[in-house]
Design an enzyme around this catalytic site. Structure first.
Site, short mmCIF file in Angstrom:
data_model
loop_
_atom_site.label_atom_id
_atom_site.label_comp_id
_atom_site.label_asym_id
_atom_site.label_seq_id
_atom_site.Cartn_x
_atom_site.Cartn_y
_atom_site.Cartn_z
NE ARG A 88 -4.30 -0.74 2.11
CZ ARG A 88 -5.16 -1.34 2.93
NH1 ARG A 88 -4.75 -1.89 4.03
NH2 ARG A 88 -6.42 -1.37 2.66
NE ARG A 161 -10.50 2.29 6.00
CZ ARG A 161 -11.55 1.59 5.59
NH1 ARG A 161 -12.77 2.06 5.75
NH2 ARG A 161 -11.39 0.43 5.02
P1 AMP Z 1 -8.25 -3.00 5.21
O1 AMP Z 1 -9.05 -4.04 5.90
O2 AMP Z 1 -7.49 -3.54 4.06
O3 AMP Z 1 -9.05 -1.78 4.85
O4 AMP Z 1 -7.14 -2.49 6.28
C1 AMP Z 1 -7.53 -1.97 7.52
C2 AMP Z 1 -6.40 -1.18 8.14
O5 AMP Z 1 -5.25 -2.02 8.36
C3 AMP Z 1 -5.88 -0.04 7.29
O6 AMP Z 1 -6.65 1.14 7.42
C4 AMP Z 1 -4.47 0.14 7.86
O7 AMP Z 1 -4.51 0.79 9.12
C5 AMP Z 1 -4.04 -1.29 8.14
N1 AMP Z 1 -3.33 -1.91 6.99
C6 AMP Z 1 -3.75 -2.96 6.23
N2 AMP Z 1 -2.85 -3.27 5.29
C7 AMP Z 1 -1.81 -2.39 5.45
C8 AMP Z 1 -0.58 -2.18 4.77
N3 AMP Z 1 -0.22 -2.92 3.71
N4 AMP Z 1 0.22 -1.18 5.22
C9 AMP Z 1 -0.12 -0.41 6.26
N5 AMP Z 1 -1.29 -0.54 6.94
C10 AMP Z 1 -2.12 -1.52 6.55
#
Ligand code: AMP
Length: 202
Positions: A88, A161
């Site tokens: 990301r 986000r």
């Molecule tokens: P998601 O479920 O993919 O929306 O991820 C939820 C949260 O997890 C994000 O808002 C970030 O805080 C953290 N997160 C997930 N993947 C990553 C990543 N590759 N790098 C940094 N933070 C991450």
């Protein structure tokens, strides 16, 4: 042909839904870094404790934490994989390229912002396995789990986000495009229609 994939896209673009399907299609394991971090937080593990504040503030966890998490998982899965939500940021993308070189394909789901806002307002996911609910499903058809609303699926948290996505993740798309490792998919419409678009490009 590669069996290593990374799903990219803004929040609620369908990464989880399509990523799981891709993993099923190639019979390879699937990792959602977001779901994995939420699980670690619930378990109160060392990783969870480090990650907790970042998720609560809707910020990315530090690159080193995300890279370590994925590297340790990849070291146990070398026969193909699907990553959802990684890389990301550019440093994460560079780390993945160091590990996998050209042997993976990034798939980016494109969905207009208004549609993302609408989806976030409706999204329910399984407490146990993280699958996103389809209309009319009383419980998760995958594992029988109850549906729940994610803490970060509020309009204000979505805004934050989405900003973070634009600033830190969109450069990753450009990076993979420049390397010839990006497939862009129109993520608008029913999940089955989006899946057909992905299959056509594979
Ligand atoms: P998601 O479920 O993919 O929306 O991820 C939820 C949260 O997890 C994000 O808002 C970030 O805080 C953290 N997160 C997930 N993947 C990553 C990543 N590759 N790098 C940094 N933070 C991450």
């Amino acid at each position: 042909m590669t069996r290593n994939f990374s799903l990219l896209g803004p929040p609620a673009s369908g990464k989880g839904t399509q990523g799981r399907r891709l993993a099923e299609r190639f019979a390879v394991p699937y990792l959602s870094t977001g779901a994995c971090l939420r699980r670690e937080i619930e378990r109160g593990s060392a990783i969870g404790q480090q990650a907790e504040g970042y998720l609560a503030r809707n910020e990315f966890v530090p690159d080193s934490l995300a890279v370590d998490l994925v590297r340790s998982w990849l070291s146990e899965h070398d026969g193909g994989w699907v990553l959802d939500g990684f890389p990301r940021s550019l440093p994460q993308a560079e780390a993945l390229v160091m590990d996998a070189g050209t042997n993976f394909q990034a798939i980016a789901l494109e969905v207009p912002r208004e549609e993302l806002v609408r989806r976030v307002g409706l999204r329910r996911e399984c407490v146990k396995c993280g699958r996103v609910a389809k209309e009319g499903e009383p419980v998760c058809p995958n594992c029988g789990g109850e549906w729940t609303v994610r803490d970060d699926d509020t309009p204000e948290k979505f805004r934050k986000r989405y900003e973070v996505y634009k600033n830190l993740t969109v450069p990753v798309l450009d990076f993979f495009e420049g390397r010839g490792q990006l497939t862009i998919i129109d993520g608008l419409g029913d999940r089955d229609v989006v899946w057909e678009r992905i299959e056509e490009k594979l």
